[in-house]
Motif scaffolding. Structure first.
Motif, PDB file in Angstrom:
ATOM      1  N   HIS A  92      -8.867  -1.441  -3.243  1.00 58.70           N
ATOM      2  CA  HIS A  92      -8.207  -2.761  -2.857  1.00 58.70           C
ATOM      3  C   HIS A  92      -9.401  -3.732  -3.823  1.00 58.70           C
ATOM      4  O   HIS A  92     -10.524  -3.374  -3.795  1.00 58.70           O
ATOM      5  CB  HIS A  92      -8.188  -3.187  -1.782  1.00 58.70           C
TER       6      HIS A  92
ATOM      7  N   GLY B 269     -13.302  18.426   7.173  1.00 64.31           N
ATOM      8  CA  GLY B 269     -13.754  18.186   5.541  1.00 64.31           C
ATOM      9  C   GLY B 269     -14.759  17.064   5.834  1.00 64.31           C
ATOM     10  O   GLY B 269     -15.342  17.135   4.551  1.00 64.31           O
ATOM     11  N   ASN B 270     -15.066  16.070   6.538  1.00 60.68           N
ATOM     12  CA  ASN B 270     -16.004  15.231   6.512  1.00 60.68           C
ATOM     13  C   ASN B 270     -16.458  14.978   7.798  1.00 60.68           C
ATOM     14  O   ASN B 270     -16.292  13.679   8.407  1.00 60.68           O
ATOM     15  CB  ASN B 270     -14.852  13.854   6.096  1.00 60.68           C
ATOM     16  N   PRO B 271     -17.357  15.834   7.923  1.00 61.50           N
ATOM     17  CA  PRO B 271     -18.165  15.945   9.487  1.00 61.50           C
ATOM     18  C   PRO B 271     -19.116  14.589   9.501  1.00 61.50           C
ATOM     19  O   PRO B 271     -19.800  14.522   8.521  1.00 61.50           O
ATOM     20  CB  PRO B 271     -18.722  17.352   9.607  1.00 61.50           C
TER      21      PRO B 271
ATOM     22  N   SER C 122      -4.105   2.179   7.045  1.00 60.73           N
ATOM     23  CA  SER C 122      -3.793   3.425   6.537  1.00 60.73           C
ATOM     24  C   SER C 122      -4.231   4.613   7.419  1.00 60.73           C
ATOM     25  O   SER C 122      -5.584   4.546   8.141  1.00 60.73           O
ATOM     26  CB  SER C 122      -4.274   3.897   5.145  1.00 60.73           C
TER      27      SER C 122
ATOM     28  N   ARG D  25      -8.863   1.399   7.584  1.00 58.13           N
ATOM     29  CA  ARG D  25      -8.566   2.713   7.402  1.00 58.13           C
ATOM     30  C   ARG D  25      -8.879   3.525   8.538  1.00 58.13           C
ATOM     31  O   ARG D  25     -10.135   3.668   8.979  1.00 58.13           O
ATOM     32  CB  ARG D  25      -9.309   3.308   6.096  1.00 58.13           C
TER      33      ARG D  25
ATOM     34  N   ILE E  80     -12.519   2.314   9.543  1.00 49.87           N
ATOM     35  CA  ILE E  80     -13.314   1.695   8.568  1.00 49.87           C
ATOM     36  C   ILE E  80     -12.591   0.255   8.240  1.00 49.87           C
ATOM     37  O   ILE E  80     -11.477   0.276   7.645  1.00 49.87           O
ATOM     38  CB  ILE E  80     -13.616   2.565   7.175  1.00 49.87           C
TER      39      ILE E  80
ATOM     40  N   HIS F 124     -12.822  -2.921   6.072  1.00 51.28           N
ATOM     41  CA  HIS F 124     -13.031  -3.491   4.731  1.00 51.28           C
ATOM     42  C   HIS F 124     -12.824  -5.083   4.356  1.00 51.28           C
ATOM     43  O   HIS F 124     -11.624  -5.552   4.929  1.00 51.28           O
ATOM     44  CB  HIS F 124     -12.894  -2.688   3.436  1.00 51.28           C
TER      45      HIS F 124
ATOM     46  N   ASP G  92      -6.061  19.861  13.239  1.00 54.78           N
ATOM     47  CA  ASP G  92      -5.544  18.940  12.523  1.00 54.78           C
ATOM     48  C   ASP G  92      -4.418  18.140  13.064  1.00 54.78           C
ATOM     49  O   ASP G  92      -4.458  16.890  12.808  1.00 54.78           O
ATOM     50  CB  ASP G  92      -4.980  19.553  10.877  1.00 54.78           C
TER      51      ASP G  92
ATOM     52  N   SER H 242      -8.534  -3.996   4.121  1.00 55.79           N
ATOM     53  CA  SER H 242      -8.049  -2.787   4.530  1.00 55.79           C
ATOM     54  C   SER H 242      -8.576  -2.052   5.849  1.00 55.79           C
ATOM     55  O   SER H 242      -9.682  -2.528   5.965  1.00 55.79           O
ATOM     56  CB  SER H 242      -8.191  -1.553   3.499  1.00 55.79           C
TER      57      SER H 242
ATOM     58  N   GLN I 233     -11.404  -6.645  -3.114  1.00 53.53           N
ATOM     59  CA  GLN I 233     -11.997  -7.234  -2.004  1.00 53.53           C
ATOM     60  C   GLN I 233     -12.615  -9.074  -2.095  1.00 53.53           C
ATOM     61  O   GLN I 233     -12.395  -9.676  -1.227  1.00 53.53           O
ATOM     62  CB  GLN I 233     -13.160  -6.399  -1.272  1.00 53.53           C
TER      63      GLN I 233
ATOM     64  N   PRO J 263     -10.662  14.865   1.917  1.00 54.25           N
ATOM     65  CA  PRO J 263     -11.472  15.879   2.429  1.00 54.25           C
ATOM     66  C   PRO J 263     -10.978  17.262   3.121  1.00 54.25           C
ATOM     67  O   PRO J 263     -11.389  18.131   3.066  1.00 54.25           O
ATOM     68  CB  PRO J 263     -12.263  15.043   3.489  1.00 54.25           C
ATOM     69  N   LYS J 264      -9.740  16.818   3.615  1.00 55.71           N
ATOM     70  CA  LYS J 264      -8.957  17.906   4.437  1.00 55.71           C
ATOM     71  C   LYS J 264      -8.781  19.359   3.347  1.00 55.71           C
ATOM     72  O   LYS J 264      -9.183  20.140   3.869  1.00 55.71           O
ATOM     73  CB  LYS J 264      -7.774  17.600   5.105  1.00 55.71           C
TER      74      LYS J 264
ATOM     75  N   SER K 149     -10.552  19.510   0.600  1.00 57.31           N
ATOM     76  CA  SER K 149     -11.607  19.644  -0.220  1.00 57.31           C
ATOM     77  C   SER K 149     -11.348  18.959  -1.728  1.00 57.31           C
ATOM     78  O   SER K 149     -11.915  19.533  -2.783  1.00 57.31           O
ATOM     79  CB  SER K 149     -12.179  21.037  -0.263  1.00 57.31           C
TER      80      SER K 149
ATOM     81  N   GLU L  92       1.093  -1.085   0.036  1.00 60.52           N
ATOM     82  CA  GLU L  92       0.255   0.048  -0.112  1.00 60.52           C
ATOM     83  C   GLU L  92       0.831   1.337  -0.007  1.00 60.52           C
ATOM     84  O   GLU L  92       1.934   1.407   0.726  1.00 60.52           O
ATOM     85  CB  GLU L  92      -0.974   0.052   1.324  1.00 60.52           C
TER      86      GLU L  92
ATOM     87  N   LEU M 119     -20.038  13.826  -0.348  1.00 63.83           N
ATOM     88  CA  LEU M 119     -19.396  14.932   0.079  1.00 63.83           C
ATOM     89  C   LEU M 119     -19.510  16.018  -0.986  1.00 63.83           C
ATOM     90  O   LEU M 119     -19.669  17.091  -1.071  1.00 63.83           O
ATOM     91  CB  LEU M 119     -17.962  14.886   0.558  1.00 63.83           C
TER      92      LEU M 119
ATOM     93  N   SER N  37      -5.783  12.289   8.156  1.00 66.67           N
ATOM     94  CA  SER N  37      -6.475  13.225   8.657  1.00 66.67           C
ATOM     95  C   SER N  37      -7.555  13.998   7.776  1.00 66.67           C
ATOM     96  O   SER N  37      -7.177  14.446   6.769  1.00 66.67           O
ATOM     97  CB  SER N  37      -5.726  14.258   9.345  1.00 66.67           C
ATOM     98  N   HIS N  38      -8.888  13.907   8.092  1.00 69.58           N
ATOM     99  CA  HIS N  38      -9.914  14.536   7.122  1.00 69.58           C
ATOM    100  C   HIS N  38     -10.149  16.036   7.762  1.00 69.58           C
ATOM    101  O   HIS N  38     -10.911  16.628   7.062  1.00 69.58           O
ATOM    102  CB  HIS N  38     -11.181  13.794   7.086  1.00 69.58           C
ATOM    103  N   GLY N  39      -9.179  16.314   8.876  1.00 67.37           N
ATOM    104  CA  GLY N  39      -9.568  17.802   9.320  1.00 67.37           C
ATOM    105  C   GLY N  39     -11.086  17.711   9.450  1.00 67.37           C
ATOM    106  O   GLY N  39     -11.916  17.034  10.086  1.00 67.37           O
TER     107      GLY N  39
END
Lengths: 147, 212
Positions: free
Chosen positions: A28, B189-191, B182, B142, B210, B212, B157, B140, A30, A94-95, A97, A21, A120, B185-187
């Motif tokens: 991936h 940005g993904n509330p 892995s 995450r 998460i 998978h 952050d 994975s 699965q 996302p951080k 955007s 990775e 998003l 940080s999404h800060g």
């Protein structure tokens, strides 16, 4: 003995690299039935459960075969027999955007379940088929593309 | 060589015949040979969104589960929306539906205010995450750090990244192989709960794992 073990190691490299990775990992494999292949920068790798995928990878299934892929934003794409998909564009940060998802369904049968990019930033995602562009908001699609 | 050619010719004729047989035997489905079909479905959570199919000549919108449109070349508009025959879905997409990966397992972990210490309730989740990764088995795991929309982005952050690393450390100690994991940080940005900038929302200050 030394020569044999060196070639053995070299032979394993493509398989090993299929699992490593990196920051370039976009998803991936699965689930897998039968034979499938990942085409990346002119090389063909055999698909295996757990193998990482990168932007611009082309995934191809044999016949009969089927493969299930999960991207890092939880987008889920499944391919049936004799199908071909290209991960044309992908970004999920996302951080910053930064969102992008462009899938090219070339032929075969597909199931597509949207993930966080569509949640998003739905306008950042699109599916390309030979005839059409598909824009999706938060759902699942089945697509059949006949030869 | 002649035998090969004859076999290929037979194959081509057979698929053409099959094509014609489809058109004759399933007039309701109108499966255009060489065309494309797009069907909207509910996602695993039961939610039905929407899709818009656009060719150079027009577009169609799919809004209900089972809505289907077909294309036959980019120079024609997509066909009028109709309801897909469940038999068509079952036979054409059987393989694809059977191979669909199961939905992920998602764990949300909270921390003592301003620290990188997990709350007791969240600490209790760690063995559950390890068990989940082994049971699947996971391809994975995450780990993402999240902040809310208040305070300095930089401070937030950094804290969310430290918290995510803390979770990574714990999970690695408890046996999840590093190669599966892995950390990002999404800060803000993904509330979990979207808020305007400047609004405090403790439920957004979390680490999400998460599997998978």
């Amino acid at each position: 003995m030394k020569i044999i073990s060196r070639w053995f190691f070299i032979a394993l490299l493509p398989i090993a690299s299929a699992f490593a990775e990196s920051s370039e990992t976009v998803g991936h494999i699965q689930t897998l039935q039968g034979q499938a292949f990942i085409q990346r920068a002119g090389t063909t790798l055999p698909a295996a459960i757990g193998a990482e995928l990168r932007k611009s990878d082309q995934i191809r299934t044999g016949k009969p075969a089927a493969v299930g892929i999960v991207l890092t934003d939880d987008t889920t794409i499944s391919l049936g027999s004799n199908s071909e998909l290209s991960l044309s564009d992908y970004a999920f940060e996302p951080k910053q955007s930064k969102f992008a998802l462009s899938l090219k369904m070339i032929k075969g049968t597909f199931s597509y379940i949207t993930g966080q990019i569509v949640k998003l930033s739905p306008d950042s995602a699109r599916i390309q088929t030979p005839d059409a562009t598909i824009a999706v908001r938060g759902t699942k699609l089945l697509v059949e593309i006949k030869d | 060589m002649g035998q090969q050619y004859a076999a290929r010719l037979a194959g081509a004729l057979r698929s053409k015949y099959q094509c014609a047989a489809w058109l004759v035997s399933l007039p309701l489905v109108l499966a255009a040979c060489g065309g494309q079909s797009i069907v909207l479905m509910a996602d695993p959570g039961g939610h039905v969104g929407q899709a818009e199919v656009v060719t150079a000549a027009g577009k169609q919108r799919l809004e209900k589960s089972g809505d289907m449109t077909q294309t036959s070349g980019e120079a024609k508009p997509p066909s009028a929306v109709k309801t897909a025959d469940p038999a068509y879905i079952a036979s054409t997409f059987a393989e694809v539906l059977a191979i669909e990966p199961p939905p992920p397992q998602v764990f949300t972990l909270m921390f003592e205010s301003g620290t990188t210490n997990l709350t007791t309730a969240s600490l209790d989740q760690i063995p559950n995450i390890v068990a989940a990764s082994q049971k699947r088995p996971a391809v994975s795991v995450r780990i993402s750090g999240h902040t809310d929309a208040t305070g300095s982005d930089k401070v937030n952050d950094a804290l969310s990244q430290e918290r995510a690393m803390q979770v990574w450390n714990l999970l690695q100690q408890k046996g999840i192989p590093a190669r599966l994991m892995s950390v990002t940080s999404h800060g803000k940005g993904n509330p979990a709960i979207p808020t305007p900038d400047g609004v405090a929302e403790p439920r957004n200050r979390r680490v999400v794992v998460i599997v998978h």
